[in-house]
Design a protein around this motif. Structure first.
Motif, short mmCIF file in Angstrom:
data_model
loop_
_atom_site.label_atom_id
_atom_site.label_comp_id
_atom_site.label_asym_id
_atom_site.label_seq_id
_atom_site.Cartn_x
_atom_site.Cartn_y
_atom_site.Cartn_z
N SER A 66 25.65 15.10 -34.83
CA SER A 66 25.98 13.72 -35.22
C SER A 66 26.78 13.02 -34.13
N ALA A 67 27.81 13.71 -33.61
CA ALA A 67 28.62 13.10 -32.55
C ALA A 67 27.80 12.87 -31.29
N TYR A 68 26.92 13.80 -30.96
CA TYR A 68 26.08 13.66 -29.77
C TYR A 68 25.18 12.44 -29.89
N ALA A 69 24.53 12.27 -31.04
CA ALA A 69 23.65 11.12 -31.23
C ALA A 69 24.44 9.81 -31.17
N SER A 88 19.52 8.26 -18.82
CA SER A 88 19.95 9.56 -19.32
C SER A 88 20.48 9.47 -20.74
N ALA A 89 21.23 8.40 -21.04
CA ALA A 89 21.75 8.22 -22.40
C ALA A 89 20.62 7.96 -23.38
N GLN A 90 19.60 7.18 -22.96
CA GLN A 90 18.46 6.93 -23.84
C GLN A 90 17.73 8.23 -24.15
N ALA A 94 17.35 10.05 -27.87
CA ALA A 94 16.06 10.48 -28.42
C ALA A 94 16.05 11.99 -28.67
N PHE A 95 16.64 12.77 -27.76
CA PHE A 95 16.71 14.22 -27.92
C PHE A 95 17.54 14.59 -29.14
N ALA A 96 18.66 13.86 -29.37
CA ALA A 96 19.50 14.14 -30.53
C ALA A 96 18.75 13.87 -31.83
N ILE A 97 17.97 12.77 -31.86
CA ILE A 97 17.19 12.48 -33.06
C ILE A 97 16.14 13.56 -33.30
N VAL A 98 15.48 14.03 -32.22
CA VAL A 98 14.48 15.08 -32.37
C VAL A 98 15.13 16.36 -32.89
N LEU A 99 16.32 16.71 -32.37
CA LEU A 99 17.02 17.91 -32.84
C LEU A 99 17.37 17.80 -34.31
N ALA A 100 17.89 16.63 -34.71
CA ALA A 100 18.27 16.46 -36.11
C ALA A 100 17.05 16.55 -37.03
#
Length: 257
Positions: A66-69, A88-90, A94-100
């Motif tokens: 959650s904090a990462y996203a 890189s932030a974008q 997107a990677f954080a959403i995929v992980l969640a």
């Protein structure tokens, strides 16, 4: 009769929306954010438990994702186009959403018995999440934020001014803090019988589980009804074979040994 044009108020002409719309927006956003975080935590916690983390360390997985996203989304929104670190932030957001999303799908598939959680590739990928998140957050923190200077749209006449010389000021910059050493996580146990993963958490209470408790855990995990001799002689024996100290724990009160 002359034509009359009715003007419709819009946010662009300075008209404020009604109070109930503002209230719904102000209260609704944090309420939805809180609800989604609470609903996502069990799945991310379940995946962390499947990967081998014990309590209370498994609870860190929902907070890390959650904090990462959130951090990646804020960096993406606050940096202008073309600024260093924005792409890189974008990608991180997107990677954080995929992980969640993946954590929710995997947890529910395992919970409903459609997927075996004791798989090497799943455990390996989940174990890489915390160090990958830490590395990317450190990268974003080390990337400088550009300072945008607004350009003047109207030319102003030049005014001659007398500027007194400014004495340079030397500021001592403290060295950056040293990064904490990475904590090496223990390798997860590979059971011969995957049903052992449903029994192992019963030892976390500090007692040796009985037959009834292990039977209930196996049924809840979707393994159906298992014979008592198999529960004690095969499954519990394999768990205590990998961790001999568990056999020395006191038996749970009120449960069949």
């Amino acid at each position: 009769m002359a034509d009359q044009h009715l003007s419709v108020p819009s946010p662009r002409d300075g008209t404020r929306p009604p109070w109930y719309a503002r209230t719904a927006t102000t209260v609704g956003r944090p309420a939805v954010l809180t609800a989604t975080l609470i609903m996502s935590m069990p799945g991310e916690y379940k995946v962390a438990k499947l990967a081998g983390w014990s309590d209370p360390w498994a609870y860190g997985m929902p907070f890390a994702l959650s904090a990462y996203a959130g951090i990646a989304a804020v960096v993406t929104a606050t940096r202008p186009k073309g600024a260093r670190g924005r792409i890189s932030a974008q990608l991180g957001a997107a990677f954080a959403i995929v992980l969640a999303l993946a954590a929710q799908v995997v947890a529910h598939l395992v919970q409903t018995g459609h997927m075996n959680g004791n798989q090497a590739w799943l455990i390996a990928i989940t174990s890489m999440v915390p160090p990958a998140v830490l590395a990317h957050l450190l990268h974003l923190a080390a990337t400088p934020t550009p300072v945008v200077t607004p350009s003047a749209s109207v030319e102003t006449p030049a005014v001659e001014r007398v500027v007194a010389p400014v004495q340079p000021v030397t500021v001592a910059v403290p060295p950056p803090p040293a990064e904490p050493p990475a904590i090496e996580q223990p390798a997860p146990i590979q059971y011969r019988d995957p049903r052992c993963t449903a029994i192992r958490p019963l030892y976390d209470n500090g007692t040796r589980p009985g037959t009834a408790a292990m039977r209930d855990a196996l049924i809840a995990a979707g393994h159906g009804r298992v014979g008592d001799s198999t529960i004690r002689g095969v499954l519990r024996a394999e768990v205590e074979e990998h961790e001999p100290h568990l056999a020395a724990l006191p038996s749970a009160v009120g449960r069949t040994a």
